[in-house]
Design a protein around this motif. Structure first.
Motif, short mmCIF file in Angstrom:
data_model
loop_
_atom_site.label_atom_id
_atom_site.label_comp_id
_atom_site.label_asym_id
_atom_site.label_seq_id
_atom_site.Cartn_x
_atom_site.Cartn_y
_atom_site.Cartn_z
N ALA A 105 49.73 69.08 32.14
CA ALA A 105 48.72 68.04 32.31
C ALA A 105 48.72 67.02 31.17
N VAL A 106 49.90 66.71 30.68
CA VAL A 106 50.04 65.67 29.66
C VAL A 106 50.19 64.33 30.40
N HIS A 107 49.30 63.39 30.12
CA HIS A 107 49.34 62.09 30.81
C HIS A 107 49.85 60.97 29.93
N SER A 108 49.83 61.20 28.61
CA SER A 108 50.37 60.18 27.69
C SER A 108 51.30 60.89 26.72
N ILE A 109 52.48 60.32 26.53
CA ILE A 109 53.52 61.01 25.75
C ILE A 109 54.31 60.00 24.93
N ALA A 110 54.64 60.39 23.70
CA ALA A 110 55.42 59.51 22.82
C ALA A 110 56.66 60.25 22.33
N PHE A 111 57.77 59.56 22.35
CA PHE A 111 59.06 60.12 21.93
C PHE A 111 59.61 59.42 20.70
N PRO A 112 60.17 60.16 19.76
CA PRO A 112 60.97 59.52 18.70
C PRO A 112 62.40 59.35 19.22
N GLY A 113 63.25 58.76 18.45
CA GLY A 113 64.66 58.62 18.84
C GLY A 113 65.40 59.92 18.55
N ILE A 114 65.28 60.85 19.49
CA ILE A 114 65.86 62.19 19.32
C ILE A 114 67.35 62.08 18.97
N SER A 115 67.78 62.83 17.99
CA SER A 115 69.19 62.93 17.54
C SER A 115 69.72 61.70 16.79
N THR A 116 68.90 60.64 16.65
CA THR A 116 69.45 59.41 16.05
C THR A 116 69.30 59.32 14.54
N GLU A 124 72.52 52.97 20.02
CA GLU A 124 72.44 52.23 21.30
C GLU A 124 72.66 53.18 22.48
N ALA A 125 73.63 54.06 22.36
CA ALA A 125 73.90 55.02 23.45
C ALA A 125 72.68 55.92 23.64
N ALA A 126 72.05 56.31 22.55
CA ALA A 126 70.86 57.17 22.63
C ALA A 126 69.70 56.42 23.29
N ALA A 127 69.54 55.13 22.95
CA ALA A 127 68.45 54.34 23.53
C ALA A 127 68.66 54.18 25.04
N LYS A 128 69.91 54.02 25.47
CA LYS A 128 70.19 53.89 26.91
C LYS A 128 69.77 55.15 27.65
N ILE A 129 70.09 56.29 27.09
CA ILE A 129 69.73 57.57 27.73
C ILE A 129 68.21 57.73 27.73
N ALA A 130 67.58 57.49 26.58
CA ALA A 130 66.13 57.65 26.46
C ALA A 130 65.40 56.78 27.49
N LEU A 131 65.78 55.51 27.56
CA LEU A 131 65.07 54.58 28.45
C LEU A 131 65.38 54.85 29.91
N ASP A 132 66.58 55.31 30.20
CA ASP A 132 66.95 55.68 31.56
C ASP A 132 66.02 56.78 32.09
N VAL A 133 65.82 57.80 31.30
CA VAL A 133 64.95 58.91 31.74
C VAL A 133 63.49 58.46 31.75
N MET A 134 63.09 57.66 30.76
CA MET A 134 61.71 57.15 30.74
C MET A 134 61.41 56.35 32.01
N LEU A 135 62.37 55.56 32.47
CA LEU A 135 62.17 54.78 33.70
C LEU A 135 62.02 55.70 34.91
N PHE A 149 60.96 53.94 14.55
CA PHE A 149 60.54 54.08 13.16
C PHE A 149 60.87 52.84 12.34
N SER A 150 61.53 51.85 12.96
CA SER A 150 61.80 50.58 12.28
C SER A 150 61.78 49.48 13.33
N GLU A 151 61.54 48.26 12.86
CA GLU A 151 61.55 47.10 13.77
C GLU A 151 62.95 46.92 14.36
N ALA A 152 63.98 47.26 13.59
CA ALA A 152 65.35 47.12 14.10
C ALA A 152 65.57 48.05 15.29
N ASP A 153 65.09 49.28 15.17
CA ASP A 153 65.22 50.23 16.28
C ASP A 153 64.43 49.75 17.50
#
Ligand code: ADP
Length: 165
Positions: A105-116, A124-135, A149-153
């Motif tokens: 019953a978690v309705h709001s969830i936040a992820f860090p950049g796992i493994s990065t 970039e490859a990690a962000a593609k995977i993360a956002l693909d599953v988030m979508l 954790f940074s504006e660049a990320d």
């Protein structure tokens, strides 16, 4: 809507934050260390009862002293060149974390950049995977947050998301 923010994940008031943990779940550096410091010693005590976690899998604990109600612990792959199933294992981290969130019953969830971080997965490859599953999962949640954790990320995440939409 996926929210891409720059923040210390330990400050977020959400149902669950995801931790990029290690196989023994006994804490380490990076985001893992920050989460243990902010959650207090009861998190480590609880984690010791969980029996570790395989790479790509996920477990759940209370948030203890964190503003977040829960911590979902997942173990990302260590990057070793790309031929050791790193990509499917990273995808599994996101999928298994979302599935565990739905079961709890978690309705709001936040992820860090796992493994990065220390685990060295190319960002970039990690962000593609993360956002693909988030979508894939965003419709089933009130809030899905990519906590950079940074504006660049965060800029990289926004660029990758724009290319997917
Ligand atoms: P891993 O071992 O999975 O690579 P790290 O903790 O070394 O995990 O890094 C994962 C990501 O978490 C990195 O992109 C790092 O910049 C980010 N990070 C570190 N501390 C925090 C924090 N307090 N909040 C959000 N993200 C963080």
């Amino acid at each position: 809507m996926i929210e891409i923010i720059t923040a210390d994940i330990t400050t977020l008031e959400v149902d669950a934050i995801v931790n990029a943990a290690s196989n023994d779940l006994l804490g380490g550096g990076g985001v893992d260390g920050a989460i243990h410091r902010a959650a207090g010693p009861l998190l480590l005590k609880y984690c010791k009862t969980l029996g570790g976690c395989r790479t790509g899998e996920a477990k759940i604990s209370p948030g203890f002293e964190l503003p977040a109600r829960r911590v979902i612990l997942t173990v990302g792959p260590v990057w070793s060149g790309g031929d050791a199933y790193e990509a499917p294992l990273l995808r599994a981290c996101y999928v298994n974390s979302f599935e565990l969130a739905l079961e709890n019953a978690v309705h709001s969830i936040a992820f860090p950049g796992i493994s990065t971080g220390v685990y060295g997965f190319p960002k970039e490859a990690a962000a593609k995977i993360a956002l693909d599953v988030m979508l894939q999962y965003e419709d089933r949640f009130d809030r899905v947050i990519a906590c950079c954790f940074s504006e660049a990320d965060a800029g990289l995440y926004r660029q990758v998301l724009k290319a997917k939409l």
